[in-house]
Design a protein around this motif. Structure first.
Motif, PDB file in Angstrom:
ATOM      1  N   ARG A  64    -105.074  67.159  33.835  1.00 56.52           N
ATOM      2  CA  ARG A  64    -106.149  66.342  34.413  1.00 56.52           C
ATOM      3  C   ARG A  64    -105.816  64.875  34.248  1.00 56.52           C
ATOM      4  O   ARG A  64    -105.273  64.471  33.219  1.00 56.52           O
ATOM      5  CB  ARG A  64    -107.465  66.660  33.708  1.00 56.52           C
ATOM      6  N   GLU A  66    -107.685  60.943  34.999  1.00 57.54           N
ATOM      7  CA  GLU A  66    -108.892  60.212  35.373  1.00 57.54           C
ATOM      8  C   GLU A  66    -108.450  58.815  35.785  1.00 57.54           C
ATOM      9  O   GLU A  66    -108.004  58.027  34.949  1.00 57.54           O
ATOM     10  CB  GLU A  66    -109.855  60.153  34.191  1.00 57.54           C
ATOM     11  N   ASP A  67    -108.542  58.525  37.075  1.00 55.47           N
ATOM     12  CA  ASP A  67    -108.127  57.236  37.620  1.00 55.47           C
ATOM     13  C   ASP A  67    -109.337  56.373  37.932  1.00 55.47           C
ATOM     14  O   ASP A  67    -110.346  56.872  38.435  1.00 55.47           O
ATOM     15  CB  ASP A  67    -107.320  57.410  38.906  1.00 55.47           C
ATOM     16  N   THR A  68    -109.199  55.097  37.662  1.00 51.64           N
ATOM     17  CA  THR A  68    -110.166  54.091  38.064  1.00 51.64           C
ATOM     18  C   THR A  68    -109.398  53.072  38.891  1.00 51.64           C
ATOM     19  O   THR A  68    -108.372  52.562  38.443  1.00 51.64           O
ATOM     20  CB  THR A  68    -110.817  53.411  36.844  1.00 51.64           C
ATOM     21  N   ARG A  95    -105.361  54.800  34.296  1.00 52.64           N
ATOM     22  CA  ARG A  95    -105.299  56.261  34.262  1.00 52.64           C
ATOM     23  C   ARG A  95    -105.321  56.764  32.831  1.00 52.64           C
ATOM     24  O   ARG A  95    -104.625  56.240  31.965  1.00 52.64           O
ATOM     25  CB  ARG A  95    -104.028  56.748  34.948  1.00 52.64           C
TER      26      ARG A  95
END
Length: 126
Positions: A64, A66-68, A95
């Motif tokens: 997994r 998690e990108d912003t 990330r």
């Protein structure tokens, strides 16, 4: 360009890589990894190698991320490395990479020239 910074006193290893397309730098990625999880990383990582296969060699399968994503003005150092003007708008991506066991194995911050790259993501909603 691949740069390893051994900030072991801080408990991390920093990996800085330039992203190039047709020989032109279009991005700069800086990954911070927990040093305790990746001993001797500097001897395992080769120029241009993607990090996730190396993580798998250490037993961490990234399942997994998690990108912003945002836009940020280029500071002097980033502008010099990417060959753009100071203040130019850049695509800024942070990330978190999470392994199968839930361990966060990477924190990455990246800057890209927006006219040279396209950022595509996918999500599965249960």
């Amino acid at each position: 360009m691949l740069v390893l910074s051994k900030a072991r006193d801080l408990g991390v290893v920093e990996v800085v890589q330039c992203v190039a397309v047709d020989g032109r730098r279009v991005g700069l990625e800086c990954s911070v990894l927990p040093a305790a999880l990746f001993p001797r990383l500097e001897t395992q990582l080769r120029f241009g190698q993607h990090l996730y296969p190396v993580f798998a060699d250490y037993g961490f399968l990234v399942t997994r991320v998690e990108d912003t994503i945002s836009v940020e003005a280029a500071g002097r150092e980033i502008a010099e490395k990417l060959g753009c003007p100071v203040g130019a708008p850049l695509l800024y991506v942070t990330r978190l990479s999470v392994a199968l066991d839930g361990e966060t194995v990477e924190r990455r911050s990246s800057h890209y020239l927006p006219e040279q790259v396209r950022y595509a993501g996918a999500a599965k909603i249960a």
